[in-house]
Structure formats: structure tokens, C-alpha cells
Design an enzyme around this catalytic site. Structure first.
Site, mmCIF file in Angstrom:
data_model
loop_
_atom_site.group_PDB
_atom_site.id
_atom_site.type_symbol
_atom_site.label_atom_id
_atom_site.label_comp_id
_atom_site.label_asym_id
_atom_site.label_seq_id
_atom_site.Cartn_x
_atom_site.Cartn_y
_atom_site.Cartn_z
ATOM 1 N N ARG A 273 46.601 89.558 60.744
ATOM 2 C CA ARG A 273 46.511 88.367 59.912
ATOM 3 C C ARG A 273 47.054 87.166 60.684
ATOM 4 O O ARG A 273 48.130 87.236 61.283
ATOM 5 C CB ARG A 273 47.305 88.527 58.607
ATOM 6 C CG ARG A 273 46.780 89.662 57.740
ATOM 7 C CD ARG A 273 47.542 89.776 56.437
ATOM 8 N NE ARG A 273 47.135 90.973 55.707
ATOM 9 C CZ ARG A 273 47.694 91.382 54.562
ATOM 10 N NH1 ARG A 273 48.682 90.676 54.029
ATOM 11 N NH2 ARG A 273 47.282 92.475 53.966
ATOM 12 N N ARG A 288 56.961 88.478 58.656
ATOM 13 C CA ARG A 288 55.602 87.968 58.491
ATOM 14 C C ARG A 288 55.001 87.815 59.879
ATOM 15 O O ARG A 288 55.149 86.776 60.528
ATOM 16 C CB ARG A 288 55.609 86.630 57.750
ATOM 17 C CG ARG A 288 54.231 86.199 57.275
ATOM 18 C CD ARG A 288 54.307 84.926 56.466
ATOM 19 N NE ARG A 288 54.998 85.105 55.209
ATOM 20 C CZ ARG A 288 54.452 85.568 54.087
ATOM 21 N NH1 ARG A 288 53.183 85.924 54.074
ATOM 22 N NH2 ARG A 288 55.141 85.688 52.986
ATOM 23 N N GLU A 369 58.413 91.483 49.801
ATOM 24 C CA GLU A 369 57.270 92.161 49.203
ATOM 25 C C GLU A 369 56.780 93.265 50.131
ATOM 26 O O GLU A 369 56.475 93.015 51.287
ATOM 27 C CB GLU A 369 56.137 91.174 48.956
ATOM 28 C CG GLU A 369 54.871 91.819 48.421
ATOM 29 C CD GLU A 369 53.645 90.954 48.651
ATOM 30 O OE1 GLU A 369 52.566 91.530 48.893
ATOM 31 O OE2 GLU A 369 53.771 89.714 48.616
ATOM 32 N N SER A 372 51.547 95.010 46.915
ATOM 33 C CA SER A 372 50.914 94.377 45.770
ATOM 34 C C SER A 372 49.979 95.412 45.167
ATOM 35 O O SER A 372 49.061 95.887 45.838
ATOM 36 C CB SER A 372 50.117 93.138 46.193
ATOM 37 O OG SER A 372 50.982 92.099 46.604
ATOM 38 N N ARG A 411 58.329 95.658 56.717
ATOM 39 C CA ARG A 411 59.344 95.188 55.784
ATOM 40 C C ARG A 411 60.220 96.329 55.276
ATOM 41 O O ARG A 411 61.392 96.114 54.950
ATOM 42 C CB ARG A 411 58.678 94.434 54.635
ATOM 43 C CG ARG A 411 58.003 93.159 55.129
ATOM 44 C CD ARG A 411 57.358 92.379 54.030
ATOM 45 N NE ARG A 411 56.734 91.177 54.566
ATOM 46 C CZ ARG A 411 56.148 90.247 53.827
ATOM 47 N NH1 ARG A 411 56.124 90.372 52.513
ATOM 48 N NH2 ARG A 411 55.612 89.183 54.396
#
Length: 460
Positions: A273, A288, A369, A372, A411
């Protein structure tokens, strides 16, 4: 995508969804006007086609009767109708193309239970786990990015040298810990009934469109062999941003049988990403990044079962953190923070105590996070042509898709390095991971390599 019939029959519901999700670049009135003109043209085309057939059927009869003048008039009228019909069909095709493109820009309609809100501050905390019995932490927990370099298990500087900012080397016991996490996650979910998938890494534009990454989010994806601003072709290749893309599209334009459902796949993959526009302290380190590993859970289910499955999927993803004894919380995402494609979404956020951040827990640290968990209803299924046949004699219907990370590895690594940190700077290996690390109980790091580790001159 939403069906054109739904948009046509429920314009206020769609308008409300657009507003509640904060989408500002969709003109619903224009879409409805295009649809209305398209339907009028289709009806006009049907009438012209019927008239032309009637006129054409008369030509032979008129010639047989010797009425050449009337036959010639019929031939001329047939030719006029053909040209008029062609103009109508060309315009209808143009409008249909515009309509299909416009429908791709409309967000999914939130489920009635989703809280209304503008951004992450309006998300609703559903529950927390693991905070009633926290392990004893050092007085000053060292953030993972500093600890990782001290232990020589994370190397951001050399990652940037080789690939640019946002890339990293994971070394030694760090790499061993990451491999252990992946295998552990796969084993946990395999016991939950998931079938393992190793997906292809490059995916085509049709697949990216099927799951909703295109056309709205192309700036966050890595294109293969083309400039970022080139026109998008259906056969273009992209590095997958999540295994959701290839796994959901495995059955694109296929019809599954009712007996096949539910289908539960898990896929390990590297993910890529661009994270365009992301910067600042909260993205520092292994939080990130542009390349990371993840185990993705993808479900294909009957429509009437999808919301029960969503609750089960949440439990299945959270089971990894339960087994690792990492504290976490679950958020019910509001309309403005839930995403373009979801009808309902939960976020699982693990606690990382190394950095105090805004909106962190009372005990300090921050939330990260790691999953999701989403129900898309038939939104992705319509884009990708995913259908099932309830009974062999019945027509096929769109199934529902769900997915969730199970989990995002970096994470979870951050949380382990900070939560399982010891006063002497070592890291205790969570008990659940020790069998995957040959029984190793503590990560103590290794000696750095090169002159830079000791300064200029020879190593002493």
C-alpha cells in the site's frame, strides 16, 4: 455496487447513504436523470424495432400483390426506422456506459444498526478485553521502533536505503517471531474451519474493481509497469493491497451451489500500500508501512446468514489476541469512518503501551488497528458477479461477502514488543508462540553488523 433498480426505487435511502458516509463527488440527481433517459430510449427502441418488423413483414406481401409503389414506400420506411433505431441504440449504449461507471462511485448503504458519525471520534467502543489482569511493565516502556533497533531485529534505515521510506528489514529473532505469528494465526483459523489459500500477488483491474479498490482508491495501490496517472485498463496489474482482492475474486462471474455455502477461506500474503498522504509520529516504525504481512479471512454466505456470520467472524479474528493474551478493544464503526464498501464494520484495536497518543486508553499507550471485520452484503458480489443458486431449479441470486484480517502481523508485532517488554530491554515470547519458536522464551537480540555498529575503525 448497488443495483440500478435499488437506486431508482430508493433514491432517498441512497442519498442518505452518500451523505452519512461523507461522499461528496457523487451527483445522484444526474445518475437518476441518466437512468430515466436510458429507460426512455430502451422503450423507444423497442417500439421502433416492433414497427420495423411489422413494416418489413409487409414488403414481401406487397410485392406479391404487385403493389410496387407501396412496397417501395415500406422499404424506405424500413430504412428510416433502421437509422433511427441505430441512433437510439448508440445513445442508449453511451448512457448505459456512463450509468455503470457512475454506479461504481456510489457507496454501500449502511446497515440500520450502524451509528451515524463524521469521523473516528464518533465510533462506538463495544467492549475491551485483557485489561483486568495486565502484566507488570517497565516504568518506561521503550517504543518498538527504538527497541527493535536496540535488539537489532528491526532495521528501518537499511530498508529505506534498499526500497525507500516505508520499507524495512525484519531480522533475526524478529523475523523468527513474525514467521511464528503467521503460522500461529493460520493454525488458529484452520481450527475454526478455514481453508488455506495462497493467492497470486499481482491482481488485475477487474479484480480491484470487484472488491471496491477501484476506481476510487487507485492512489493507494502500486501499479505494475505503468505510471500511476495512466488510464486504467481492465488487464492492468496491481500489487495486491490485501488478500481480500484475489480471494474474493476467485469465484468472480461464477455461480456457487447452496450446498457450497458458507465458504471460509484464509490467505496469507504480503500486502502493498502506498499509504498516500500518511505521515507523522503515529506512523513511525512498523505501524503504517508500504509492505507488510497479513492473514486475511474471507467468507461467502447466504444473505440471510451474513449478520450472524459477522459476529462469528469478529470472534474468530479476536481469538488470536485472546490466545496471545494481548489487551484490545472492539469498535463499532460509524458511517463516516466505516469505508466505502461496507454495510457494517467492526475494528479490533490492540493496545501498544510504548507511545502515549490522543484517544489512547487511561493506562497510557495507544490503540493499533489490527483487523477490520466487515459485512459487504451483496455490494462486492454485484461488482464481481458472485452468485449462488438456492435450489437447482431456482434462478441464481447474489451472495453476501464478509472479510476481516486475522490479523495484520506488523501491528501485532508492535504490541508484543511493547507489552511483553521487560525491564532489561528483552522481550518475553508469548506462551502461545513458543512452540513455533523452538521453545524460545525470551528475545534478547543480537550484535549489530558493520562498522556503523561501533563507529569508525575496526571492531573491538
Amino acid at each position: 455496487m448497488l443495483s440500478r433498480q435499488f437506486v431508482r426505487e430508493h433514491p432517498e435511502t441512497v442519498r442518505d447513504a452518500i451523505e452519512r458516509k461523507g461522499v461528496t463527488d457523487v451527483d445522484l440527481d444526474e445518475i437518476l436523470a441518466i437512468d430515466e433517459e436510458w429507460r426512455e430510449l430502451k422503450a423507444k427502441g423497442d417500439g421502433l424495432r416492433q414497427e420495423r418488423n411489422e413494416v418489413s413483414s409487409k414488403i414481401g406481401k406487397l410485392k406479391q400483390e404487385g403493389d410496387e409503389e407501396a412496397a417501395q414506400e415500406a422499404i424506405e420506411r424500413s430504412s428510416e426506422l433502421k437509422e433511427e433505431l441505430q441512433d437510439v441504440e448508440d445513445r442508449a449504449d453511451e448512457l448505459e456506459s456512463r450509468l455503470e461507471a457512475a454506479l461504481l462511485e456510489i457507496p454501500n448503504v449502511p446497515h440500520e444498526s450502524v451509528p451515524t458519525g463524521e469521523d473516528e471520534s464518533d465510533n462506538v467502543e463495544r467492549y475491551r478485553e485483557g485489561f483486568s489482569d495486565l502484566r507488570e511493565l517497565p516504568d518506561d516502556v521503550v517504543p518498538h521502533y527504538d527497541l527493535g533497533e536496540e535488539l537489532d531485529i528491526l532495521d528501518f534505515e537499511r530498508g529505506a536505503k534498499v526500497s525507500g521510506g516505508g520499507f524495512q528489514f525484519v531480522k533475526g529473532d524478529g523475523a523468527r517471531l513474525e514467521h511464528a505469528l503467521v503460522q500461529f494465526m493460520l493454525d488458529v483459523h484452520r481450527e475454526q474451519g478455514y481453508e488455506d489459500i495462497l493467492p497470486p500477488i499481482p491482481v488485475n483491474s477487474a479484480s480491484m474493481e470487484g472488491t471496491g479498490q477501484l476506481p476510487k482508491f487507485d492512489e493507494d495501490a502500486y501499479r505494475v509497469g505503468k505510471r500511476q496517472d495512466d488510464d486504467i485498463d481492465e488487464d492492468d496489474l496491481w500489487l495486491l493491497p490485501t488478500a481480500e482482492v484475489p480471494v474474493t475474486n476467485m469465484y468472480r462471474d461464477e455461480i456457487l451451489l447452496d450446498d457450497d455455502l458458507p465458504v471460509k477461506h484464509q490467505a496469507f500474503s504480503p500486502n502493498f500500500r502506498r499509504e498516500a498522504g500518511e505521515h507523522g509520529t503515529e506512523t513511525r516504525g512498523y505501524v503504517r508501512v508500504h509492505q507488510f504481512h497479513k492473514v486475511e479471512l474471507v467468507n461467502f454466505v447466504r444473505p440471510e446468514e451474513s449478520y450472524d456470520r459477522l459476529e462469528s467472524l469478529l470472534e474468530e479474528a479476536a481469538a488470536v489476541l485472546d490466545e496471545l493474551e494481548l489487551p484490545y478493544r472492539v469498535l463499532h464503526m460509524c458511517t463516516g469512518d466505516m469505508g466505502f464498501t461496507q454495510a457494517k464494520k467492526y475494528d479490533i484495536e490492540v493496545w501498544a503501551p510504548g507511545d502515549d497518543m490522543d484517544e489512547g486508553p487511561d493506562v497510557g499507550g495507544r490503540w493499533l488497528e489490527v483487523s477490520s471485520v466487515s459485512n459487504f452484503e451483496d455490494f462486492q458480489a454485484r461488482r464481481a458477479g458472485l452468485r449462488y443458486r438456492p435450489e437447482r431449479h431456482e434462478s441464481a441470486d447474489y451472495l453476501h461477502t464478509l472479510n476481516g484480517s486475522g490479523l495484520a502481523v506488523p501491528r501485532v508485532m508492535v504490541a508484543i514488543l511493547e507489552y511483553y517488554q521487560n525491564e532489561d530491554g528483552s522481550v518475553t515470547v508469548p506462551e502461545a508462540l513458543r512452540p513455533y519458536m523452538g521453545g524460545q522464551e525470551v528475545i534478547e537480540g543480537s550484535a549489530p553488523i558493520g562498522e556503523s555498529a561501533v563507529g569508525a575503525g575496526e571492531r573491538e
